[in-house]
Design an enzyme around this catalytic site. Structure first.
Site, PDB file in Angstrom:
ATOM      1  N   THR A  35       0.841  -1.211   0.000  1.00 36.12           N
ATOM      2  CA  THR A  35       0.000   0.000   0.000  1.00 36.12           C
ATOM      3  C   THR A  35       0.871   1.254   0.000  1.00 36.12           C
ATOM      4  O   THR A  35       0.536   2.257  -0.628  1.00 36.12           O
ATOM      5  CB  THR A  35      -0.924  -0.009   1.241  1.00 36.12           C
ATOM      6  OG1 THR A  35      -1.581  -1.268   1.300  1.00 36.12           O
ATOM      7  CG2 THR A  35      -1.943   1.109   1.184  1.00 36.12           C
ATOM      8  N   ASP A  92      -6.470  -3.343  -3.451  1.00 38.97           N
ATOM      9  CA  ASP A  92      -5.803  -4.193  -2.480  1.00 38.97           C
ATOM     10  C   ASP A  92      -6.485  -5.565  -2.488  1.00 38.97           C
ATOM     11  O   ASP A  92      -7.664  -5.662  -2.817  1.00 38.97           O
ATOM     12  CB  ASP A  92      -5.928  -3.538  -1.093  1.00 38.97           C
ATOM     13  CG  ASP A  92      -4.888  -4.066  -0.126  1.00 38.97           C
ATOM     14  OD1 ASP A  92      -3.987  -4.800  -0.552  1.00 38.97           O
ATOM     15  OD2 ASP A  92      -4.985  -3.722   1.065  1.00 38.97           O
ATOM     16  N   ARG A 148       5.311  -3.163   9.286  1.00 39.27           N
ATOM     17  CA  ARG A 148       4.075  -2.898  10.044  1.00 39.27           C
ATOM     18  C   ARG A 148       4.182  -3.448  11.465  1.00 39.27           C
ATOM     19  O   ARG A 148       3.759  -2.797  12.426  1.00 39.27           O
ATOM     20  CB  ARG A 148       2.849  -3.493   9.357  1.00 39.27           C
ATOM     21  CG  ARG A 148       1.585  -3.184  10.167  1.00 39.27           C
ATOM     22  CD  ARG A 148       0.320  -3.751   9.586  1.00 39.27           C
ATOM     23  NE  ARG A 148      -0.039  -3.104   8.346  1.00 39.27           N
ATOM     24  CZ  ARG A 148      -0.439  -3.756   7.268  1.00 39.27           C
ATOM     25  NH1 ARG A 148      -0.527  -5.064   7.280  1.00 39.27           N
ATOM     26  NH2 ARG A 148      -0.755  -3.096   6.178  1.00 39.27           N
TER      27      ARG A 148
HETATM   28  P1  ADP Z   1       0.975  -3.866   2.883  1.00 40.06           P
HETATM   29  O1  ADP Z   1       0.130  -3.007   2.000  1.00 40.06           O
HETATM   30  O2  ADP Z   1       2.019  -4.648   2.157  1.00 40.06           O
HETATM   31  O3  ADP Z   1       0.177  -4.732   3.814  1.00 40.06           O
HETATM   32  P2  ADP Z   1       1.766  -1.327   4.027  1.00 40.06           P
HETATM   33  O4  ADP Z   1       2.248  -0.619   2.833  1.00 40.06           O
HETATM   34  O5  ADP Z   1       0.421  -0.940   4.559  1.00 40.06           O
HETATM   35  O6  ADP Z   1       1.842  -2.905   3.846  1.00 40.06           O
HETATM   36  O7  ADP Z   1       2.881  -1.130   5.163  1.00 40.06           O
HETATM   37  C1  ADP Z   1       2.574  -1.112   6.542  1.00 40.06           C
HETATM   38  C2  ADP Z   1       3.334   0.001   7.239  1.00 40.06           C
HETATM   39  O8  ADP Z   1       4.713  -0.314   7.232  1.00 40.06           O
HETATM   40  C3  ADP Z   1       3.202   1.353   6.533  1.00 40.06           C
HETATM   41  O9  ADP Z   1       2.202   2.137   7.108  1.00 40.06           O
HETATM   42  C4  ADP Z   1       4.545   2.004   6.744  1.00 40.06           C
HETATM   43  O10 ADP Z   1       4.525   2.794   7.911  1.00 40.06           O
HETATM   44  C5  ADP Z   1       5.483   0.843   6.971  1.00 40.06           C
HETATM   45  N1  ADP Z   1       6.335   0.583   5.790  1.00 40.06           N
HETATM   46  C6  ADP Z   1       6.094  -0.314   4.809  1.00 40.06           C
HETATM   47  N2  ADP Z   1       7.089  -0.332   3.899  1.00 40.06           N
HETATM   48  C7  ADP Z   1       7.990   0.574   4.325  1.00 40.06           C
HETATM   49  C8  ADP Z   1       9.259   1.009   3.827  1.00 40.06           C
HETATM   50  N3  ADP Z   1       9.795   0.481   2.710  1.00 40.06           N
HETATM   51  N4  ADP Z   1       9.924   1.959   4.513  1.00 40.06           N
HETATM   52  C9  ADP Z   1       9.399   2.478   5.644  1.00 40.06           C
HETATM   53  N5  ADP Z   1       8.222   2.106   6.178  1.00 40.06           N
HETATM   54  C10 ADP Z   1       7.520   1.160   5.543  1.00 40.06           C
END
Ligand code: ADP
Length: 333
Positions: free
Chosen positions: A66, A110, A218
């Site tokens: 995301t 998503d 996360r």
């Molecule tokens: P997914 O969509 O894969 O479930 P998210 O993009 O929602 O994961 O990531 C969850 C949290 O982790 C985000 O809100 C962010 O704060 C943190 N995060 C994810 N990837 C990174 C990154 N590459 N660098 C810093 N923080 C990150």
């Protein structure tokens, strides 16, 4: 300026989530190879002055799918709409998004593996030819209207790439897998995020939280928020190594980063199923949780840590799994 047209089923409007989520790709840590591919694609699209090709991210939850999907439109100066697979039950649920599309804007879906076949087929022409067919009226009066769409970028995210049909997968020009983060990368994320939260954290405490965060940003963020609260309530708010140990022990997070649910899984597999092989449904029923939750959120880390294996006959606990749970390995008969 990014205008976010957030409609149904968007991510939770959690204040901390908003503070901690990187706003630009330059603020993101790790995923260097994915980042390099995307930067080239963005650069080329901008030079061509055309929308970015459709992008699919796959990987376990919490690794940045995301985050990429919100940072990419910012890099492109484009708007983004957020949708979620389970919310798109019928083709008509896609219409508000598709008709809102602007030239070069991003539609993020998503959990795209959870859209039904009818919605998926609707997406094919939208993605490939930038048009959709809408059926107006009913019965003998029904007629199909062909509606052109402005060229846009679909970004799909899935925790289950294998569940995506071939035709849908093939319509994404860029397909990237997000892997787990290294200890150094997670420590870096934690140090940056402590700054964003305006809390003082010792380097060794950040390292300790990183070590117990299962390679997942996360999880690291959630642990940080809890340790921050603990440090504020029990001490002067500064996060030290000792406070980190105490705070994580209180919530049942062990030195490998397993939480109570992970330990319950291992315990169930070892005690009830005698170490396996056991089917995922049977384990899920015994634990009274959904099999999907176990497959998506619990098993990836247990597998990666070599605490369990997945065999054709079912899940088995490894000797390392027995040792970690302090159970004796059964004697070979
Ligand atoms: P997914 O969509 O894969 O479930 P998210 O993009 O929602 O994961 O990531 C969850 C949290 O982790 C985000 O809100 C962010 O704060 C943190 N995060 C994810 N990837 C990174 C990154 N590459 N660098 C810093 N923080 C990150």
């Amino acid at each position: 300026m990014v205008r976010e047209t957030v409609a149904v089923q968007e991510e939770p409007n959690d204040e901390n989530e908003i503070i901690l989520r990187p706003k630009r790709m330059a603020d993101m840590v790790g995923q260097k190879e994915v980042m390099a591919v995307l930067q080239i694609a963005i650069d080329a699209a901008q030079k061509r002055n055309s929308p970015l090709g459709h992008i699919l991210f796959d990987g376990p939850p919490g690794l940045g799918k995301t985050t990429f999907a919100t940072c990419i439109p910012r890099e492109m100066g484009a708007t983004v709409q957020m949708a979620s697979g389970p919310g798109l039950k019928a083709p008509k649920d896609l219409l508000p998004y598709l008709t809102n599309i602007e030239l070069g804007s991003v539609l993020f879906i998503d959990e795209i593996h959870r859209i039904p076949k009818a919605v998926e087929e609707y997406l094919y022409t939208a993605m490939e030819d930038f048009r959709i067919d809408i059926v107006l009226g009913e019965g003998v009066n029904a007629r199909t209207v062909n509606l052109p769409l402005k060229p846009f970028t679909l970004i799909g995210a899935t925790t289950r790439a294998g569940m995506l049909s071939g035709p849908l997968r093939d319509r994404f020009q860029i397909r990237e897998h997000l892997g787990f983060y290294s200890l150094d990368e997670l420590t870096e994320i934690l140090l940056r995020n402590a700054k964003k939260l305006q809390v003082n954290i010792k380097n060794d405490a950040a390292h300790e939280i990183a070590q117990r965060s299962r390679g997942t940003p996360r999880v690291a963020n959630n642990r940080l928020l809890w340790v921050r609260d603990y440090a504020m309530s029990k001490a002067d708010g500064q996060i030290t190594l000792q406070l980190t140990h105490d705070a994580l022990r209180m919530t049942g997070i062990d030195e490998l980063g397993l939480d109570r649910q992970d330990r319950r899984y291992l315990e169930t597999l070892i005690r009830v199923f005698l170490g396996g092989p056991a089917g995922i449904e049977a384990i899920a029923h015994t634990m009274n949780v959904s099999a999907d939750t176990l497959v998506d959120e619990v098993e990836p880390f247990l597998l990666r840590s070599e605490l369990i294996i997945r065999s054709p006959r079912g899940r088995c606990a490894t000797p390392k799994g027995y040792k970690h749970m302090k159970y004796e390995l059964p004697k070979a008969s």
